[in-house]
Design an enzyme around this catalytic site. Sequence first.
Site, PDB file in Angstrom:
ATOM      1  N   CYS A   2       0.851  -1.180   0.000  1.00  0.00           N
ATOM      2  CA  CYS A   2       0.000   0.000   0.000  1.00  0.00           C
ATOM      3  C   CYS A   2       0.887   1.231   0.000  1.00  0.00           C
ATOM      4  CB  CYS A   2      -0.951   0.072   1.175  1.00  0.00           C
ATOM      5  SG  CYS A   2      -2.092  -1.284   1.276  1.00  0.00           S
ATOM      6  N   ARG A  27       3.957  -0.310  -4.802  1.00  0.00           N
ATOM      7  CA  ARG A  27       3.668  -0.862  -3.471  1.00  0.00           C
ATOM      8  C   ARG A  27       2.356  -1.648  -3.434  1.00  0.00           C
ATOM      9  NH1 ARG A  27       6.835   1.516   0.410  1.00  0.00           N
ATOM     10  NH2 ARG A  27       5.401   0.805   2.004  1.00  0.00           N
ATOM     11  N   TRP A  75      -2.638  -2.749  -1.747  1.00  0.00           N
ATOM     12  CA  TRP A  75      -2.359  -4.183  -1.880  1.00  0.00           C
ATOM     13  C   TRP A  75      -3.287  -4.840  -0.873  1.00  0.00           C
ATOM     14  CZ3 TRP A  75      -0.492  -8.300   1.125  1.00  0.00           C
ATOM     15  CH2 TRP A  75      -0.078  -9.428   0.406  1.00  0.00           C
ATOM     16  N   ASN A 101      -1.919   1.741   5.647  1.00  0.00           N
ATOM     17  CA  ASN A 101      -1.015   0.688   5.187  1.00  0.00           C
ATOM     18  C   ASN A 101      -0.731  -0.194   6.389  1.00  0.00           C
ATOM     19  OD1 ASN A 101       1.075  -0.847   4.114  1.00  0.00           O
ATOM     20  ND2 ASN A 101       2.608   0.767   4.370  1.00  0.00           N
ATOM     21  N   GLY A 102      -0.917  -1.516   6.244  1.00  0.00           N
ATOM     22  CA  GLY A 102      -0.659  -2.413   7.373  1.00  0.00           C
ATOM     23  C   GLY A 102      -1.893  -3.234   7.698  1.00  0.00           C
ATOM     24  N   GLU A 485      17.502 -17.960  -7.622  1.00  0.00           N
ATOM     25  CA  GLU A 485      17.109 -16.591  -7.994  1.00  0.00           C
ATOM     26  C   GLU A 485      16.546 -16.564  -9.423  1.00  0.00           C
ATOM     27  OE1 GLU A 485      16.473 -13.995  -6.552  1.00  0.00           O
ATOM     28  OE2 GLU A 485      16.683 -12.360  -7.968  1.00  0.00           O
ATOM     29  N   LYS A 489      12.744 -15.319 -10.312  1.00  0.00           N
ATOM     30  CA  LYS A 489      12.444 -14.251 -11.279  1.00  0.00           C
ATOM     31  C   LYS A 489      11.425 -14.748 -12.313  1.00  0.00           C
ATOM     32  CE  LYS A 489      13.703 -11.232  -9.688  1.00  0.00           C
ATOM     33  NZ  LYS A 489      14.533 -11.125  -8.552  1.00  0.00           N
ATOM     34  N   GLU A 492       7.847 -15.155 -10.715  1.00  0.00           N
ATOM     35  CA  GLU A 492       7.111 -13.936 -10.388  1.00  0.00           C
ATOM     36  C   GLU A 492       6.781 -13.098 -11.624  1.00  0.00           C
ATOM     37  OE1 GLU A 492       9.098 -10.952  -7.927  1.00  0.00           O
ATOM     38  OE2 GLU A 492      11.022 -11.736  -8.543  1.00  0.00           O
ATOM     39  N   HIS A 508      18.737 -37.289  -6.707  1.00  0.00           N
ATOM     40  CA  HIS A 508      17.996 -37.790  -5.545  1.00  0.00           C
ATOM     41  C   HIS A 508      16.492 -37.581  -5.702  1.00  0.00           C
ATOM     42  CE1 HIS A 508      21.762 -38.556  -3.557  1.00  0.00           C
ATOM     43  NE2 HIS A 508      22.169 -37.334  -3.866  1.00  0.00           N
ATOM     44  N   LYS A 611       5.860  -4.422  -3.868  1.00  0.00           N
ATOM     45  CA  LYS A 611       7.302  -4.267  -3.714  1.00  0.00           C
ATOM     46  C   LYS A 611       7.739  -4.355  -2.261  1.00  0.00           C
ATOM     47  CE  LYS A 611      11.372  -3.002  -5.356  1.00  0.00           C
ATOM     48  NZ  LYS A 611      12.040  -4.143  -5.974  1.00  0.00           N
TER      49      LYS A 611
HETATM   50  C1  F6R Z   1      11.755 -10.712  -5.748  1.00  0.00           C
HETATM   51  C2  F6R Z   1      11.645  -9.701  -4.708  1.00  0.00           C
HETATM   52  C3  F6R Z   1      11.278 -10.129  -3.330  1.00  0.00           C
HETATM   53  C4  F6R Z   1      12.066  -9.327  -2.289  1.00  0.00           C
HETATM   54  C5  F6R Z   1      11.589  -9.694  -0.875  1.00  0.00           C
HETATM   55  C6  F6R Z   1      12.381  -8.957   0.193  1.00  0.00           C
HETATM   56  O1  F6R Z   1      12.131 -10.162  -6.966  1.00  0.00           O
HETATM   57  O2  F6R Z   1      11.818  -8.533  -4.958  1.00  0.00           O
HETATM   58  O3  F6R Z   1      11.470 -11.496  -3.168  1.00  0.00           O
HETATM   59  O4  F6R Z   1      13.418  -9.605  -2.442  1.00  0.00           O
HETATM   60  O5  F6R Z   1      10.231  -9.363  -0.744  1.00  0.00           O
HETATM   61  O6  F6R Z   1      12.256  -7.585   0.060  1.00  0.00           O
HETATM   62  P1  F6R Z   1      13.264  -6.604   0.775  1.00  0.00           P
HETATM   63  O7  F6R Z   1      14.610  -6.789   0.171  1.00  0.00           O
HETATM   64  O8  F6R Z   1      12.713  -5.232   0.541  1.00  0.00           O
HETATM   65  O9  F6R Z   1      13.266  -6.971   2.236  1.00  0.00           O
END
Ligand code: F6R
Length: 616
Positions: A2, A27, A75, A101-102, A485, A489, A492, A508, A611
Amino acid sequence: MCGIVGYVGGRSALDVVLAGLKRLEYRGYDSAGVAVLADGSLAAAKKAGKLVNLEKELSVRPLPAGGTGIGHTRWATHGGPTDVNAHPHLDGAGRVGVVHNGIIENFAALRAELADRGHDLRSETDTEVVAYLLAEEFSSCADLAEAMRLVSLRLEGAFTLVAVVADDPDVVVGARRNSPLVVGVGEDESFLASDVAAFIAHTRSAVELGQDQVVELRRDAIRITGFDGRPADDARAYHVGWDASAAEKGGYDYFMLKEIAEQPRAVADTLLGRIDAAGSLSLDEVRITASELREMDKVVIVACGTAFHAGLIAKYAIEHWTRIPCEVELASEFRYRDPILDPRTLVVAISQSGETMDTLMALRHAREQGAKVLAICNTNGSTIPRESDAVLYTHAGPEVAVASTKAFLTQLVACYLVALYLGQVRGTKWGDEIQAVVRDLSHIAGAVEEVLGTMEPVRDLARTLADKDTVLFLGRHVGYPVALEGALKLKELAYMHAEGFAAGELKHGPIALIEEDLPVVVVVPSPRGRSVLHDKVVSNIQEIRARGARTIVIAEEGDEAVVPYADHLVRIPVTPTLLQPLVATVPLQVFACELATARGNEVDQPRNLAKSVTVE
Ligand code: F6R
């Protein structure tokens, strides 16, 4: 999670708030809404879906002009992404408007209480109760900041609240517990937002709110008090070191493409000024003494998502360079298993946003047990570094795309620096050894640039795989977290089934997944570093190819051993084994971004995500 904006000043509040929301849409983008004070009343508009839906609504039904307003991009947590559940929420009389937010954990009890008093709430959200409670308190004290303080004391959970009231049109009030809120100080105008990006076009002077504080914002005055009513003395004013252009796409189709391209600079900036003329490394803020660091007998890294993958890679460097045992744990799991922590444990919390609730709760738990916490963070003044004993900032600049790219690379650089710093303080690494690694690190920006210049075949390949259901990723040693990673990527962004495996673990179980033409990306270690490692991975490639996999091999320049087994070969520059993730990750970012685009997905704002994850 949010985004919130508040404004009071001489401009059109609606314009300022909408422009701010645009910057905060990363956000959350389930709904958006605004409220403006004009002619003694409160006018609001809100719409499910992205900000563009709200903008369309406003073009059909414009709001009156006014200089005080609030806005929200959501969000969803409580209640689906509908018009009714969108913020701002108003009290029954439509005099008080609030955005949030929260999560307010005791909202059900508060709602029942309001129902007993005859109020009929319209939405399914936890936020609406706050509008009613504020209206009740305001009716007896006629002071919105005081009303906010009294209401905040009744709320449990995490909340950033911003409110306005029609009876006092020159005031915006905010409250903060466990979610971010920053004040922007302009010339005869003031701003409130979840992130400075929302007001950076107007001012670079910011004040960060502390925990459990209420701020009263007027055009020319800002008053901050604690929830206990005492004036706050710990508000920190600071100058934002980047400008509005850093938070714009700068000619790229997506923020993610821009942020991938910015990686060479981000890596170089994170290294800048870390080593002095005498060859000593420094962090940004250190409230842990050298003798305490020497006493540490364990390092525990806590982080989420991509930051967690950076932590998995850091483990190799920390253990190799300092010989201290290092554990890496998902922050969301950490405190629930009652981890063994004491003052000799160094907890490293990695977070781009500095607001991730799971990571914040993990670090609080660690500190309660007496452990010291070192934060690696990209957001100056955010909660995680504020609550830590030492901080190393990554200088990636604002990361707007939801999928993390440049933050990851800079987190890796920071992790290597922390490992070297521990080696320096504890004397497990000589000065010249540290300098040699820093020299290697200083070549990485150029190496990343080189990788970026050769990505066209990776993009072409990604487009041909757009109709696949599954892609697997394999790696060994530091290549294993890189594989994780790469898979994250792809999940998502492309919404595909993607999994990362330790290459040696394949036999395994997971090898049963291999079938004809299944794309498998393999990250191959350098043949020069640890040949055992390299040779084992080459054997793994042969094993999967023999079972029909289509191999996409990421291997160092000059590694000829992989050539016969690579259906597609992606070359990366020669790099020391431990540092290879800094270059090997880049093709995987490009691959995921292109595949998502080919599948018609929203690259910067993937579905269901946000984010900054400020709920547990
Ligand atoms: C994936 C991504 C998330 C963040 C995770 C932690 O691309 O961006 O997995 O890495 O939510 O976020 P931060 O680094 O802000 O604590």
